[in-house]
Design an enzyme around this catalytic site. Sequence first.
Site, PDB file in Angstrom:
ATOM      1  N   GLU A  80       7.208  -4.183   1.007  1.00 46.11           N
ATOM      2  CA  GLU A  80       6.425  -4.359  -0.214  1.00 46.11           C
ATOM      3  C   GLU A  80       7.066  -3.557  -1.347  1.00 46.11           C
ATOM      4  O   GLU A  80       6.468  -3.337  -2.383  1.00 46.11           O
ATOM      5  CB  GLU A  80       4.977  -3.946   0.007  1.00 46.11           C
ATOM      6  CG  GLU A  80       4.768  -2.503   0.386  1.00 46.11           C
ATOM      7  CD  GLU A  80       3.284  -2.160   0.520  1.00 46.11           C
ATOM      8  OE1 GLU A  80       2.607  -2.109  -0.508  1.00 46.11           O
ATOM      9  OE2 GLU A  80       2.838  -1.937   1.662  1.00 46.11           O
ATOM     10  N   CYS A 112       1.236  -3.275   4.141  1.00 46.12           N
ATOM     11  CA  CYS A 112       1.744  -2.596   5.344  1.00 46.12           C
ATOM     12  C   CYS A 112       1.688  -3.469   6.591  1.00 46.12           C
ATOM     13  O   CYS A 112       2.160  -3.076   7.656  1.00 46.12           O
ATOM     14  CB  CYS A 112       0.943  -1.330   5.611  1.00 46.12           C
ATOM     15  SG  CYS A 112       1.017  -0.178   4.264  1.00 46.12           S
ATOM     16  N   HIS A 234      -2.117   2.112  12.281  1.00 47.71           N
ATOM     17  CA  HIS A 234      -1.376   2.221  11.009  1.00 47.71           C
ATOM     18  C   HIS A 234      -1.700   3.588  10.394  1.00 47.71           C
ATOM     19  O   HIS A 234      -2.859   4.001  10.341  1.00 47.71           O
ATOM     20  CB  HIS A 234      -1.779   1.092  10.054  1.00 47.71           C
ATOM     21  CG  HIS A 234      -1.290   1.346   8.664  1.00 47.71           C
ATOM     22  ND1 HIS A 234       0.035   1.589   8.373  1.00 47.71           N
ATOM     23  CD2 HIS A 234      -1.952   1.459   7.471  1.00 47.71           C
ATOM     24  CE1 HIS A 234       0.172   1.813   7.079  1.00 47.71           C
ATOM     25  NE2 HIS A 234      -1.016   1.748   6.507  1.00 47.71           N
TER      26      HIS A 234
END
Length: 375
Positions: A80, A112, A234
């Site tokens: 990104e 993400c 994450h």
Amino acid sequence: MTIGIDLLSFSTSRYFFSLKSLANYRNVEYAKYYSGIGQMKMSVFPPNEDIVTLAIAASKRILTKVDDISSIDMLIFATESSFDLSKSAGIYVHHFLDLKPDCRVFDVKQACYSLTAAIQLAKNYVSAYPESKVLIIGSDIVKYSEESSGEPTQGGAAVAAIISKNPRLMSLEPYSSVYTRDIMDFWRPIYKNDALFDGKLSAQNYLESLKITFEKYLQKSGLKKEDVNYFCFHCPFCKMVKKAARLLSINNVDDTIIYNSIIGNSCSASLYISLISLLDNCPSDLTGKRVGMFSYGSGSVAEFFSGRIAENYRNVLFTEKHQNQLSSRSEISFKEYEAFRMDLPVNCCYENAGHVFLKTIEDDKRIYEILKNQL
Ligand code: HMG
């Protein structure tokens, strides 16, 4: 036939900025960063390092353990932090790795989550073409504006992985559950260098997405929570992982956040750095263990899936390389931190000849070069 992650490694900057120094300059108690957010250091990047140079460094390392690189016929670059809306960042990597011309290369984006999307695509590809290998890369450099609440969570790194049949590291299980929801919790318009975010909303949506995907994962797989031996979440900052673990009432996540606590948020790479951290640092033998993976990308898409660790997985780890890279980083001052943020020219050095760096930008073309001699 099993399909999954055959090889996995990361690369990050040669430089870090300490959150103790940041706290000092921002007049914030260090305890807020250290225990409130769970971070100690952030990787910071000089102007001649970018998502491509990081990706090449991580990929070169894993290719040292690939017997036949001509079996790689797809490269998926997840990011990104793209600097080009047209050309894929993966094409530069393809060039410097000397991959064959009939190798399909493209970028994917969804905050993400994107490296997880790449893994699932690669898995399906290998199930259709079992002799093929896919190189997947997640590479991101995360910048928030100065003095924002996101500033102490900045960081960056690239993860490279080979997806193949009969993987030597982790086979992917068929169970997974996905949850997509349109929400403005974190975004970066193309004219901005720094990400914009609604911190509280993002944390809330992360946890809701975890609850929804995990429940659905258990339902679809018929497994019980206890059947999942380890969890990787994450990691935008380590306290978020602790909150995720608390939500699921589990407690063995410390080995998964050792690297993220000193790298910072590396977006697409972050979840897979948690997996590497577990594999490198968990003293128990993980053979046959099931690892639950929670991937979250703002905006938002989340996925919970799982894998089983292969026998003799330790033979294909790069533990020493990871630990050496992190322990040999140089600390920079606050003045240098500000210069790095603004991409001002700085005196930089690299550990090894052979490192690919961004030499210059001419006529809006990025020119990369291989370092000939050690500086
Ligand atoms: P903030 O305003 O600094 O937070 O923002 P705070 O004031 O609530 O403090 C944070 C914690 O520190 C609190 O603990 C405080 O009590 C504690 P908690 O209630 O959370 O347990 N604290 C202290 N502890 C010890 N000593 C002290 C002290 N003072 C306070 N003296 C926030 C924090 C994380 C929200 C901010 O950093 C932020 O907005 N970050 C960016 C967004 C983000 O990372 N969101 C995470 C979920 S979204 C995601 O993961 C996707 C993402 O990776 C992007 C993508 O997908 O591409 C971000």
